[in-house]
Design an enzyme around this catalytic site. Structure first.
Site, PDB file in Angstrom:
ATOM      1  N   SER A  15      -1.179   3.706  -9.711  1.00  0.00           N
ATOM      2  CA  SER A  15      -0.451   3.661  -8.441  1.00  0.00           C
ATOM      3  C   SER A  15       0.482   2.456  -8.482  1.00  0.00           C
ATOM      4  CB  SER A  15      -1.436   3.510  -7.282  1.00  0.00           C
ATOM      5  OG  SER A  15      -0.731   3.100  -6.129  1.00  0.00           O
ATOM      6  N   HIS A  17       0.902   7.819  -9.471  1.00  0.00           N
ATOM      7  CA  HIS A  17       0.412   8.077  -8.123  1.00  0.00           C
ATOM      8  C   HIS A  17       1.307   7.292  -7.165  1.00  0.00           C
ATOM      9  CE1 HIS A  17      -2.953   8.826  -5.222  1.00  0.00           C
ATOM     10  NE2 HIS A  17      -2.556   7.672  -4.697  1.00  0.00           N
ATOM     11  N   ASP A  57       2.137   6.234  -3.460  1.00  0.00           N
ATOM     12  CA  ASP A  57       1.528   6.122  -2.136  1.00  0.00           C
ATOM     13  C   ASP A  57       2.604   6.064  -1.062  1.00  0.00           C
ATOM     14  OD1 ASP A  57      -1.366   6.035  -2.549  1.00  0.00           O
ATOM     15  OD2 ASP A  57      -0.960   4.241  -3.733  1.00  0.00           O
ATOM     16  N   MET A  79       3.433   6.007   2.828  1.00  0.00           N
ATOM     17  CA  MET A  79       2.789   5.667   4.115  1.00  0.00           C
ATOM     18  C   MET A  79       3.830   5.595   5.220  1.00  0.00           C
ATOM     19  SD  MET A  79       0.207   2.676   2.826  1.00  0.00           S
ATOM     20  CE  MET A  79      -0.656   2.786   1.249  1.00  0.00           C
ATOM     21  N   HIS A 124       0.960  10.879  -2.764  1.00  0.00           N
ATOM     22  CA  HIS A 124      -0.163  10.819  -1.836  1.00  0.00           C
ATOM     23  C   HIS A 124       0.447  10.598  -0.450  1.00  0.00           C
ATOM     24  CE1 HIS A 124      -4.077   8.471  -0.607  1.00  0.00           C
ATOM     25  NE2 HIS A 124      -3.834   9.518   0.171  1.00  0.00           N
ATOM     26  N   MET A 143       0.412   9.884   3.000  1.00  0.00           N
ATOM     27  CA  MET A 143      -0.347   9.316   4.121  1.00  0.00           C
ATOM     28  C   MET A 143       0.565   9.331   5.337  1.00  0.00           C
ATOM     29  SD  MET A 143      -2.276   6.384   1.928  1.00  0.00           S
ATOM     30  CE  MET A 143      -1.147   6.530   0.554  1.00  0.00           C
ATOM     31  N   MET A 202     -11.062   9.826  -1.287  1.00  0.00           N
ATOM     32  CA  MET A 202     -10.712   8.425  -1.024  1.00  0.00           C
ATOM     33  C   MET A 202     -11.980   7.582  -1.070  1.00  0.00           C
ATOM     34  SD  MET A 202      -7.491   8.354  -0.762  1.00  0.00           S
ATOM     35  CE  MET A 202      -7.410   6.579  -0.470  1.00  0.00           C
ATOM     36  N   GLY A 230      -4.265   2.895   3.263  1.00  0.00           N
ATOM     37  CA  GLY A 230      -3.360   1.956   3.931  1.00  0.00           C
ATOM     38  C   GLY A 230      -2.982   0.777   3.055  1.00  0.00           C
ATOM     39  N   PHE A 231      -3.927   0.313   2.242  1.00  0.00           N
ATOM     40  CA  PHE A 231      -3.656  -0.898   1.460  1.00  0.00           C
ATOM     41  C   PHE A 231      -4.322  -0.828   0.096  1.00  0.00           C
ATOM     42  CE2 PHE A 231      -3.598  -1.785   5.947  1.00  0.00           C
ATOM     43  CZ  PHE A 231      -2.382  -2.450   6.112  1.00  0.00           C
ATOM     44  N   GLY A 245      -6.015  -2.975  -3.144  1.00  0.00           N
ATOM     45  CA  GLY A 245      -6.815  -4.192  -3.257  1.00  0.00           C
ATOM     46  C   GLY A 245      -8.070  -4.212  -2.400  1.00  0.00           C
ATOM     47  N   ASP A 287      -9.629   7.570  -5.520  1.00  0.00           N
ATOM     48  CA  ASP A 287      -8.574   6.606  -5.208  1.00  0.00           C
ATOM     49  C   ASP A 287      -9.097   5.517  -4.282  1.00  0.00           C
ATOM     50  OD1 ASP A 287      -6.148   5.369  -4.662  1.00  0.00           O
ATOM     51  OD2 ASP A 287      -5.357   7.010  -3.434  1.00  0.00           O
ATOM     52  N   GLY A 288      -9.031   4.275  -4.770  1.00  0.00           N
ATOM     53  CA  GLY A 288      -9.397   3.142  -3.937  1.00  0.00           C
ATOM     54  C   GLY A 288     -10.458   2.277  -4.577  1.00  0.00           C
ATOM     55  N   GLY A 289     -10.093   1.042  -4.930  1.00  0.00           N
ATOM     56  CA  GLY A 289     -11.065   0.098  -5.477  1.00  0.00           C
ATOM     57  C   GLY A 289     -11.565   0.461  -6.859  1.00  0.00           C
ATOM     58  N   SER A 326      -4.346  -2.084  -8.052  1.00  0.00           N
ATOM     59  CA  SER A 326      -4.499  -3.523  -8.291  1.00  0.00           C
ATOM     60  C   SER A 326      -5.210  -3.840  -9.606  1.00  0.00           C
ATOM     61  CB  SER A 326      -5.203  -4.192  -7.111  1.00  0.00           C
ATOM     62  OG  SER A 326      -6.410  -3.542  -6.818  1.00  0.00           O
TER      63      SER A 326
HETATM   64  C1  DX5 Z   1      -4.668   3.275  -0.523  1.00  0.00           C
HETATM   65  C2  DX5 Z   1      -3.901   4.027  -1.567  1.00  0.00           C
HETATM   66  C3  DX5 Z   1      -4.389   3.762  -2.927  1.00  0.00           C
HETATM   67  C4  DX5 Z   1      -4.283   2.313  -3.301  1.00  0.00           C
HETATM   68  C5  DX5 Z   1      -5.143   2.006  -4.466  1.00  0.00           C
HETATM   69  O1  DX5 Z   1      -4.138   3.556   0.704  1.00  0.00           O
HETATM   70  O2  DX5 Z   1      -3.999   5.403  -1.355  1.00  0.00           O
HETATM   71  O3  DX5 Z   1      -3.738   4.604  -3.867  1.00  0.00           O
HETATM   72  O4  DX5 Z   1      -2.965   1.947  -3.550  1.00  0.00           O
HETATM   73  O5  DX5 Z   1      -5.150   0.624  -4.660  1.00  0.00           O
HETATM   74  P1  DX5 Z   1      -6.335  -0.094  -5.430  1.00  0.00           P
HETATM   75  O6  DX5 Z   1      -6.485   0.593  -6.747  1.00  0.00           O
HETATM   76  O7  DX5 Z   1      -5.876  -1.509  -5.528  1.00  0.00           O
HETATM   77  O8  DX5 Z   1      -7.537   0.075  -4.552  1.00  0.00           O
HETATM   78 ZN    ZN Z   2      -3.288   6.703  -3.007  1.00  0.00          ZN
END
Ligand code: DX5
Ligand code: ZN
Length: 214
Positions: free
Chosen positions: A7, A32, A34, A36, A65, A67, A136, A141-142, A144, A174-176, A197
């Protein structure tokens, strides 16, 4: 087989073209993106022009993605910009079935996304024909944020359902995602890892390779 979908939200955006080339040199399978809207999630990112710029550099597929509160109103603009796969949230405010039909008729691919607190059973009805189910593992939204372990239940449920029904749908998380949580997701049945991240917070090639070899 494990696919890696970086991403670019956490890449050095002032050097985006270069970061994309480095990721592809490290065999990123897709990107990927993102998107938003500041309503569906409390953050704003990219629009179709940015996707078009990325398309001019990237050679692998681009998954967006979405959002957005109304992904049905915008997916075509991203399609015209060169995106290949459209990931639509179950929690968004559109007619999912109709939107999927439109995407399919245009010859592109679609996937359904669920937030950590949405049970997998809600989306069983949308899996037929879906290229991807995106689980998810953070609230969107963010980048990290920390991985939410409970999301592994949705991955396991999805794996059971897909195998039982003989579907080709891939399971993406997706996420962390990092070298520890990525392994847990793969063990639970995921086959596409998204990471922002972790990949862009270090040596891109090493980190993509690390995720691929989990
Ligand atoms: C969150 C996004 C993710 C995010 C992943 O809203 O959909 O794709 O950017 O970021 P990391 O890999 O840092 O959790
Ligand atoms: Zn995403």
């Amino acid at each position: 087989m494990v696919l890696i979908s970086p991403s670019i939200i956490s890449s050095k955006l002032a050097e985006l073209g270069e970061q994309i080339k480095q990721s592809e040199a490290a065999h990123a399978d897709m990107f990927h993106l993102d998107v938003m809207d500041g309503h569906f999630v409390p953050n704003l990112t990219m629009g179709p022009d940015m996707v078009k710029a990325i398309r001019s550099v990237a050679t692998v597929p681009l998954e967006v993605h979405l959002m957005l509160e109304r992904p049905d109103k915008y997916w075509k603009k991203f399609s015209n910009a060169g995106a290949d796969i459209f990931l639509i949230h179950y929690e968004s405010m559109c007619n999912i079935r109709e939107t999927f039909k439109e995407i399919e008729n245009s010859g592109k691919k679609f996937g359904i996304v669920i937030n950590p607190d949405t049970p997998f059973s809600k989306i069983e009805q949308y899996l037929d024909g879906a290229h991807i189910v995106l689980v998810m593992s953070v609230y969107p939204g963010f980048s990290g944020q920390s991985f939410i372990e409970m999301s592994l239940n949705n991955v396991k449920e999805a794996r059971k359902f897909i195998d039982k029904n003989g579907l080709n749908t891939m399971i993406e998380i997706d996420g962390g995602i990092n070298d520890v949580t990525g392994k847990k997701a793969l063990d639970a049945g995921a086959n596409i890892l998204v990471s922002a991240s972790y990949i862009y917070g270090g040596n891109i090639a090493e980190r993509i390779e690390k995720l691929r070899s989990l």
